[in-house]
Design an enzyme around this catalytic site. Structure first.
Site, PDB file in Angstrom:
ATOM      1  N   GLU A 149      21.480 -57.336  37.050  1.00 24.27           N
ATOM      2  CA  GLU A 149      22.651 -56.346  36.657  1.00 24.27           C
ATOM      3  C   GLU A 149      23.002 -56.552  35.165  1.00 24.27           C
ATOM      4  OE1 GLU A 149      23.687 -54.321  38.892  1.00 24.27           O
ATOM      5  OE2 GLU A 149      22.959 -55.450  40.574  1.00 24.27           O
ATOM      6  N   HIS A 158      15.650 -49.133  36.944  1.00 28.06           N
ATOM      7  CA  HIS A 158      14.868 -49.851  38.183  1.00 28.06           C
ATOM      8  C   HIS A 158      13.462 -49.353  37.851  1.00 28.06           C
ATOM      9  CE1 HIS A 158      18.553 -49.500  40.726  1.00 28.06           C
ATOM     10  NE2 HIS A 158      18.372 -50.833  40.508  1.00 28.06           N
ATOM     11  N   VAL A 171       9.796 -47.227  30.027  1.00 30.53           N
ATOM     12  CA  VAL A 171       9.299 -48.469  29.668  1.00 30.53           C
ATOM     13  C   VAL A 171       7.654 -48.517  30.029  1.00 30.53           C
ATOM     14  CG1 VAL A 171       8.948 -51.002  30.097  1.00 30.53           C
ATOM     15  CG2 VAL A 171      11.256 -50.211  30.004  1.00 30.53           C
ATOM     16  N   ASP A 207      15.513 -62.679  45.473  1.00 33.52           N
ATOM     17  CA  ASP A 207      15.409 -63.699  44.475  1.00 33.52           C
ATOM     18  C   ASP A 207      14.304 -64.467  43.922  1.00 33.52           C
ATOM     19  OD1 ASP A 207      18.054 -62.734  44.148  1.00 33.52           O
ATOM     20  OD2 ASP A 207      19.087 -64.504  43.797  1.00 33.52           O
TER      21      ASP A 207
END
Ligand code: ARG
Ligand code: ZN
Ligand code: CA
Length: 237
Positions: A149, A158, A171, A207
């Protein structure tokens, strides 16, 4: 422009004592942000060598400037900024504001991109996805929702560009992809004729399976701190 330090205000909004998380949990999120944005996270060693040249130290650091706690009877806040109207950001021009509350609907967190209204500026993270100790829930219990975030808050999209192969994330060194990856993908995961950077913080993996920003992402984030940039005041410029 050397290392940039961002002061952070954390607003803990709770409807029961468990949601009134410990200061250890708050500090753990700040530690994860510092590790991830300085590339001192100890899981970066899993990186496939293909991406050795892309992984980078973003040279952005975070300091906890204050924690504010609010008791509320509301048990779920949604994603429409209601928590920000109830508990407005404090000096959002110079501080990153993070609200920690029950969002509901399986949503881990949401962020405002640079250039938006200052009255809603900042990041909201679900209580159980905030930090890496205390009241956290696997597989989103390592503080990477915060990293993701804050990436959005610092202008990152994203990595699949929220569209198919030709939709860009602006990017260059994140390979094109045609959608999010979930869980813990094996390497290589091929989409759009290249290997996806599934371990990038701006994918949707677990994660423990995301552990890098790329050099191109670093440059995109840091551009907003330059004089005249949309978050210049945050870095004292
Ligand atoms: N779905 C959320 C978003 O797009 C957060 C995803 C965070 N992922 C994680 N592994 N913690 O903003
Ligand atoms: Zn996201
Ligand atoms: Ca790209």
């Amino acid at each position: 422009m050397g290392v940039i330090n961002i002061p952070v205000y954390v607003h803990v909004v709770y409807s029961n004592s468990v949601e009134n998380i410990s200061s250890a949990q708050v500090n753990s999120q700040i530690s994860v942000l510092n590790a991830d944005f300085r590339k001192t996270n100890n899981d970066a060693n899993q990186l496939p060598s293909e991406f050795d040249n892309a992984i980078t130290d973003s040279e952005i650091e975070f300091t906890l400037a204050g924690t504010f706690r609010y008791a509320s009877s509301n048990t779920s806040w949604g994603t429409n900024d209601a928590v920000k109207s109830a508990y407005p950001p404090i000096t959002p021009e110079t501080h990153l504001n993070i609200w920690v509350c029950s969002i509901g609907g399986g949503i881990l967190g949401y962020a405002q991109f640079p250039g938006g209204n200052s009255s809603t500026d900042g990041v909201v993270i679900g209580t159980q996805y905030f930090g890496s100790t205390g009241y956290v829930a696997a597989p989103f219990d390592k503080g990477r929702t915060g990293t993701h975030e804050v990436g959005h808050y610092l202008n990152l999209r994203h990595i699949w560009g929220d569209g198919r192969c030709r939709q860009d994330d602006f990017v260059a060194d994140t390979p094109s992809s045609d959608g999010p990856n979930y869980g813990c993908p094996s390497y290589p995961t091929v989409n759009c004729k290249s290997n996806d950077m599934t371990m990038n913080y701006m994918d949707y993996t677990n994660d423990t399976c995301m552990y890098m920003f790329s050099d191109g992402q670093r440059n995109r984030m840091r551009a907003i701190f330059a004089p005249g940039g949309s978050r210049a005041a945050l870095a004292g410029n």
